[in-house]
Structures are given as C-alpha cells and as structure tokens.
Design a protein around this motif. Structure first.
Motif, PDB file in Angstrom:
ATOM      1  N   ARG A 166       0.778  -1.240  -0.199  1.00 51.66           N
ATOM      2  CA  ARG A 166      -0.054   0.055   0.143  1.00 51.66           C
ATOM      3  C   ARG A 166       0.855   1.157  -0.081  1.00 51.66           C
ATOM      4  N   GLN A 167       0.800   2.213  -1.111  1.00 56.22           N
ATOM      5  CA  GLN A 167       1.312   3.290  -1.059  1.00 56.22           C
ATOM      6  C   GLN A 167       0.433   4.762  -0.662  1.00 56.22           C
ATOM      7  N   VAL A 168       1.104   5.086   0.446  1.00 59.41           N
ATOM      8  CA  VAL A 168      -0.048   6.080   1.276  1.00 59.41           C
ATOM      9  C   VAL A 168       0.593   7.393   0.887  1.00 59.41           C
ATOM     10  N   ASP A 169       0.014   8.806   1.443  1.00 66.08           N
ATOM     11  CA  ASP A 169       0.500   9.867   1.788  1.00 66.08           C
ATOM     12  C   ASP A 169       1.454   9.686   3.075  1.00 66.08           C
ATOM     13  N   ILE A 170       2.055  10.502   3.724  1.00 68.41           N
ATOM     14  CA  ILE A 170       3.012  10.936   5.073  1.00 68.41           C
ATOM     15  C   ILE A 170       1.876  11.122   6.137  1.00 68.41           C
ATOM     16  N   SER A 171       1.657  12.695   5.636  1.00 71.92           N
ATOM     17  CA  SER A 171       0.343  13.009   6.687  1.00 71.92           C
ATOM     18  C   SER A 171      -1.071  12.027   6.684  1.00 71.92           C
ATOM     19  N   ALA A 172      -1.540  11.453   5.641  1.00 72.16           N
ATOM     20  CA  ALA A 172      -2.503  10.460   6.152  1.00 72.16           C
ATOM     21  C   ALA A 172      -2.265   9.302   6.397  1.00 72.16           C
ATOM     22  N   LEU A 173      -0.920   8.822   6.681  1.00 71.38           N
ATOM     23  CA  LEU A 173      -0.926   7.658   6.980  1.00 71.38           C
ATOM     24  C   LEU A 173      -0.644   8.774   9.171  1.00 71.38           C
ATOM     25  N   LEU A 174       0.009   9.252   9.405  1.00 72.78           N
ATOM     26  CA  LEU A 174       0.306  10.319  10.005  1.00 72.78           C
ATOM     27  C   LEU A 174      -0.955  10.154  11.386  1.00 72.78           C
ATOM     28  N   ALA A 175      -1.946  10.513  10.522  1.00 73.95           N
ATOM     29  CA  ALA A 175      -3.464  11.345  10.984  1.00 73.95           C
ATOM     30  C   ALA A 175      -4.409   9.870  11.195  1.00 73.95           C
ATOM     31  N   HIS A 176      -3.625   9.262  10.568  1.00 78.11           N
ATOM     32  CA  HIS A 176      -5.567   8.522  10.377  1.00 78.11           C
ATOM     33  C   HIS A 176      -5.829   7.421  11.553  1.00 78.11           C
ATOM     34  N   PRO A 177      -6.702   7.449  12.323  1.00 77.70           N
ATOM     35  CA  PRO A 177      -6.895   7.546  14.049  1.00 77.70           C
ATOM     36  C   PRO A 177      -6.204   5.554  14.207  1.00 77.70           C
ATOM     37  N   THR A 178      -6.159   4.925  13.165  1.00 77.71           N
ATOM     38  CA  THR A 178      -6.075   3.901  13.280  1.00 77.71           C
ATOM     39  C   THR A 178      -4.624   3.151  13.098  1.00 77.71           C
ATOM     40  N   THR A 179      -3.488   4.558  13.051  1.00 76.99           N
ATOM     41  CA  THR A 179      -2.097   4.309  12.781  1.00 76.99           C
ATOM     42  C   THR A 179      -1.219   3.900  14.144  1.00 76.99           C
ATOM     43  N   GLU A 180      -1.093   3.035  13.746  1.00 76.09           N
ATOM     44  CA  GLU A 180      -0.518   2.360  15.631  1.00 76.09           C
ATOM     45  C   GLU A 180       1.664   2.181  15.264  1.00 76.09           C
ATOM     46  N   ILE A 181       2.367   3.018  16.098  1.00 72.27           N
ATOM     47  CA  ILE A 181       3.627   2.227  15.898  1.00 72.27           C
ATOM     48  C   ILE A 181       3.716   1.112  16.606  1.00 72.27           C
ATOM     49  N   LEU A 182       4.396   0.151  16.323  1.00 70.48           N
ATOM     50  CA  LEU A 182       4.287  -1.438  16.367  1.00 70.48           C
ATOM     51  C   LEU A 182       5.580  -1.782  17.416  1.00 70.48           C
ATOM     52  N   VAL A 183       5.993  -0.439  18.378  1.00 65.75           N
ATOM     53  CA  VAL A 183       7.973  -1.286  18.769  1.00 65.75           C
ATOM     54  C   VAL A 183       7.345  -0.834  20.100  1.00 65.75           C
ATOM     55  N   PRO A 184       7.415  -1.419  21.050  1.00 67.37           N
ATOM     56  CA  PRO A 184       7.429  -1.194  22.458  1.00 67.37           C
ATOM     57  C   PRO A 184       8.143   0.706  22.730  1.00 67.37           C
ATOM     58  N   ALA A 185       7.791   1.247  23.684  1.00 66.82           N
ATOM     59  CA  ALA A 185       8.784   1.646  24.280  1.00 66.82           C
ATOM     60  C   ALA A 185       9.847   1.693  25.300  1.00 66.82           C
ATOM     61  N   PRO A 186      10.490   2.513  24.798  1.00 67.93           N
ATOM     62  CA  PRO A 186      12.021   2.063  25.953  1.00 67.93           C
ATOM     63  C   PRO A 186      11.178   2.742  27.874  1.00 67.93           C
ATOM     64  N   ALA A 187      11.941   1.197  28.504  1.00 66.37           N
ATOM     65  CA  ALA A 187      11.649   1.404  29.765  1.00 66.37           C
ATOM     66  C   ALA A 187      12.062   2.716  30.390  1.00 66.37           C
ATOM     67  N   GLU A 188      11.224   3.188  31.004  1.00 64.10           N
ATOM     68  CA  GLU A 188      12.004   4.172  32.093  1.00 64.10           C
ATOM     69  C   GLU A 188      13.081   4.092  33.399  1.00 64.10           C
ATOM     70  N   GLU A 189      13.744   4.892  33.040  1.00 67.61           N
ATOM     71  CA  GLU A 189      14.994   5.274  33.516  1.00 67.61           C
ATOM     72  C   GLU A 189      14.862   5.942  34.847  1.00 67.61           C
ATOM     73  N   ALA A 190      15.605   4.998  35.201  1.00 66.13           N
ATOM     74  CA  ALA A 190      16.083   5.778  36.932  1.00 66.13           C
ATOM     75  C   ALA A 190      16.234   7.314  36.783  1.00 66.13           C
ATOM     76  N   ALA A 191      15.815   7.940  37.837  1.00 67.54           N
ATOM     77  CA  ALA A 191      16.278   9.002  37.891  1.00 67.54           C
ATOM     78  C   ALA A 191      17.876   9.722  38.472  1.00 67.54           C
ATOM     79  N   PRO A 192      18.521   9.919  37.829  1.00 66.20           N
ATOM     80  CA  PRO A 192      20.459   9.550  38.146  1.00 66.20           C
ATOM     81  C   PRO A 192      20.456  10.619  39.312  1.00 66.20           C
ATOM     82  N   PRO A 193      20.953  10.153  40.263  1.00 67.96           N
ATOM     83  CA  PRO A 193      21.548  10.212  41.264  1.00 67.96           C
ATOM     84  C   PRO A 193      21.546  11.587  41.912  1.00 67.96           C
ATOM     85  N   ALA A 194      21.419  12.619  42.607  1.00 63.48           N
ATOM     86  CA  ALA A 194      21.752  13.687  43.187  1.00 63.48           C
ATOM     87  C   ALA A 194      23.012  14.051  43.373  1.00 63.48           C
ATOM     88  N   ALA A 195      23.422  12.456  44.143  1.00 61.86           N
ATOM     89  CA  ALA A 195      25.018  12.618  44.462  1.00 61.86           C
ATOM     90  C   ALA A 195      25.694  11.759  44.388  1.00 61.86           C
TER      91      ALA A 195
END
Length: 78
Positions: A45-74
């Motif tokens: 399928r060929q789609v325009d980038i704006s149509a792809l990104l604006a479509h309500p069903t578009t989902e990136i199927l890559v897991p979100a990176p794990a949240e990193e712990a905050a670095p220590p203050a000292a």
C-alpha cells in the motif's frame, strides 16, 4: 504523560487501517507499506505521510523504551 519518539524508517512495524505492515520505502511524501503476517504474496500500500500519521488507527508497533531511574543527585565515593 510518558512520551517517546522513533524514526519513521524502512523496517518500522506499523498498524494501519486494521492491518499490520512494515515500512518498505520512503520517497518524498509517499510511504510504501508491505503487509506482514499473511500467507502468499504480501500486499503493498502506498500512502501519503500526512494521511498515515493522521489516521486514527495508525500505531507504531515498537515497544516504548523502559523508563530510566532518575540519576542520583550526588554520588558518595569512599
């Protein structure tokens, strides 16, 4: 709110319009999607980038990176 980004690039898995695809090619504003998980020849399928990104069903199927712990203050070194 947890936000993250990823690059729109060939090989990126995407859900779009009820089907799963990988980005096969990007040329200008056009994105070529190759259907995944099908028996036989994959559908393209060929789609325009704006149509792809604006479509309500578009989902990136890559897991979100794990949240990193905050670095220590000292750091105490003994």
């Amino acid at each position: 709110m947890n936000e993250w980004t990823t690059s729109l690039r060939p090989g990126l898995p995407i859900a779009y319009d009820g089907e799963q695809f990988t980005v096969a090619e990007i040329e200008g504003r056009r994105i070529l999607l190759r259907q995944t998980g099908v028996v036989g020849a994959p559908k393209l399928r060929q789609v325009d980038i704006s149509a792809l990104l604006a479509h309500p069903t578009t989902e990136i199927l890559v897991p979100a990176p794990a949240e990193e712990a905050a670095p220590p203050a000292a750091v105490w070194v003994a």
